[in-house]
Design a protein around this motif. Structure first.
Motif, mmCIF file in Angstrom:
data_model
loop_
_atom_site.group_PDB
_atom_site.id
_atom_site.type_symbol
_atom_site.label_atom_id
_atom_site.label_comp_id
_atom_site.label_asym_id
_atom_site.label_seq_id
_atom_site.Cartn_x
_atom_site.Cartn_y
_atom_site.Cartn_z
ATOM 1 N N ALA A 175 0.821 -1.200 0.000
ATOM 2 C CA ALA A 175 0.000 0.000 0.000
ATOM 3 C C ALA A 175 0.855 1.250 0.000
ATOM 4 O O ALA A 175 0.561 2.238 -0.658
ATOM 5 C CB ALA A 175 -0.922 -0.005 1.226
ATOM 6 N N ASP A 176 1.971 1.193 0.782
ATOM 7 C CA ASP A 176 2.836 2.362 0.854
ATOM 8 C C ASP A 176 3.519 2.630 -0.474
ATOM 9 O O ASP A 176 3.832 3.770 -0.803
ATOM 10 C CB ASP A 176 3.896 2.174 1.950
ATOM 11 N N SER A 217 2.266 1.982 -3.427
ATOM 12 C CA SER A 217 1.304 2.126 -4.508
ATOM 13 C C SER A 217 1.517 3.461 -5.215
ATOM 14 O O SER A 217 2.027 4.413 -4.625
ATOM 15 C CB SER A 217 -0.124 2.067 -3.948
ATOM 16 N N VAL A 239 1.456 7.079 -6.551
ATOM 17 C CA VAL A 239 0.959 8.316 -5.964
ATOM 18 C C VAL A 239 0.703 9.304 -7.102
ATOM 19 O O VAL A 239 1.620 9.680 -7.827
ATOM 20 C CB VAL A 239 1.974 8.906 -4.963
ATOM 21 N N SER A 268 -1.716 15.949 -7.057
ATOM 22 C CA SER A 268 -2.848 16.859 -7.214
ATOM 23 C C SER A 268 -2.284 18.231 -7.553
ATOM 24 O O SER A 268 -1.392 18.730 -6.858
ATOM 25 C CB SER A 268 -3.672 16.930 -5.926
ATOM 26 N N LYS A 305 -1.076 9.794 -0.326
ATOM 27 C CA LYS A 305 -1.414 8.379 -0.472
ATOM 28 C C LYS A 305 -2.893 8.242 -0.798
ATOM 29 O O LYS A 305 -3.632 9.223 -0.818
ATOM 30 C CB LYS A 305 -1.086 7.637 0.823
ATOM 31 N N SER A 306 -3.299 7.024 -1.020
ATOM 32 C CA SER A 306 -4.695 6.780 -1.371
ATOM 33 C C SER A 306 -5.656 7.179 -0.261
ATOM 34 O O SER A 306 -6.818 7.489 -0.512
ATOM 35 C CB SER A 306 -4.896 5.303 -1.729
ATOM 36 N N ASP A 307 -5.173 7.187 1.001
ATOM 37 C CA ASP A 307 -6.035 7.572 2.108
ATOM 38 C C ASP A 307 -6.028 9.074 2.363
ATOM 39 O O ASP A 307 -6.633 9.555 3.325
ATOM 40 C CB ASP A 307 -5.628 6.834 3.392
#
Length: 326
Positions: A39-40, A42, A44, A47, A112-114
């Motif tokens: 997950a880390d 993944s 990025v 934005s 990150k995704s979160d």
């Protein structure tokens, strides 16, 4: 004494069960750690935001959005991001959705995704470039915002702040598209673009005021005479002025002009004389047509005062249309 086989099996099961449970928990923990690592690591996606108000850009960059005023919140514009193939297809169709000018600001964030923001060095950013494409002349040039040799390995910031005026050194011709490319390790790149124009532009050279040469214009007092309404040819004039860009394909220009009027010599049909100087004001309608007015200055020995005259002219864009080049 022999134990029944069933009882012996039960005892062995009880002895081995804790070991299996511990092994299972260890396996689950290792699996969780592996998943966490995945997950880390993944991808990025950055934005990218465009601002007209500097204070709004700074607060977003610093993560202080709760302190933003309603005006600053409305100023925050998130630009759509694309991969290479989608970007090239979408540019012509969507480039007019977001526009910016000098004095605007760009903020790039990585998370990150979160939604947890991460530092630039952890996002593995290798370079950020800006490519300017002139949509009118179909030409482009690359403006390096951050040199590729600067690999952000020691950058502890979690944002990148860019002043648009610093990356656009020359005034774009009428309208440009700026492509912000964020490159990361492994060859991945993300694009975001917006239309760019300078509200006020000069005609030739840098700056907001410049010289130019309008030609093929005509002047007339628009008064009836025995011979009809007279027009005076203004072959070439020298003008100094500015253009106000109203859209991606139109502008309104205003200039001070100084020209001259020629007439045939009365005693020699083969000669022409400089009859008057023609200072005045001219409005340029996007290069399509000219309208304005002049107050001729009499250069003859006669004391006759020349009246104010209206000016009309055909611009180069309309000439191209007549020639079928548009």
């Amino acid at each position: 004494m022999k134990l029944p086989s069933t009882l012996l099996f039960i005892l062995l099961s009880l002895i081995c069960s804790p070991a299996r449970a511990q092994t299972g928990q260890a396996g689950q923990g290792e699996s969780a750690r592996q998943n966490g690592t995945a997950a880390d690591s993944s991808p990025v996606v950055p934005s990218i935001y465009l601002f007209a108000i500097k204070s709004a850009a700074i607060k977003v960059a610093r993560g202080e959005e709760s302190k933003m005023s309603p005006e600053e919140r409305d100023d925050k514009t998130k630009l759509p991001v694309y991969s290479d193939n989608v970007y090239k297809v979408s540019t012509d169709q969507e480039m007019g959705e977001h526009t910016g000018v000098k004095g605007n600001y760009i903020v790039i964030l990585f998370a990150k995704s979160d939604g947890t923001r991460i530092k630039i060095k952890d996002a593995n950013v290798t370079s950020i470039q800006c490519e300017e494409t002139d949509t009118k002349n179909k030409s482009s040039k690359v403006l390096t915002v951050f040199k590729p040799s600067v690999a952000y390995t020691d950058d502890d910031r979690d944002y990148i702040f860019i002043d648009v005026e610093e990356i656009v050194r020359d005034n774009p011709q009428l309208y440009s598209v700026l492509d912000i490319t964020v490159a990361r390790g492994g060859g991945s790149a993300t694009h975001a673009y917006f239309g760019f124009y300078e509200k006020w532009q000069g005609y030739i050279g840098k700056g907001t005021v410049g010289f130019w040469v309008p030609f093929a214009m005509f002047a007339s007092p628009l008064r009836r005479t025995d011979e009809g309404i007279k027009f005076t040819a203004l072959p070439v004039s020298l003008a100094v002025g500015t253009k106000y860009i109203t859209s991606s394909n139109f502008y309104v220009g205003g200039s001070f002009i100084l020209g001259y009027a020629l007439s045939s010599a009365r005693d020699n049909a083969g000669l022409y004389v400089l009859q008057s100087a023609t200072p005045g004001l001219l409005v340029d309608l996007g290069g399509w047509a000219y309208v304005g007015g002049i107050k001729p200055i009499n250069l003859t020995t006669s004391d006759v005062a020349l009246p104010f005259q209206w000016v009309i002219g055909v611009g180069p864009e309309l000439t191209k249309l007549f020639r079928g080049n548009k």
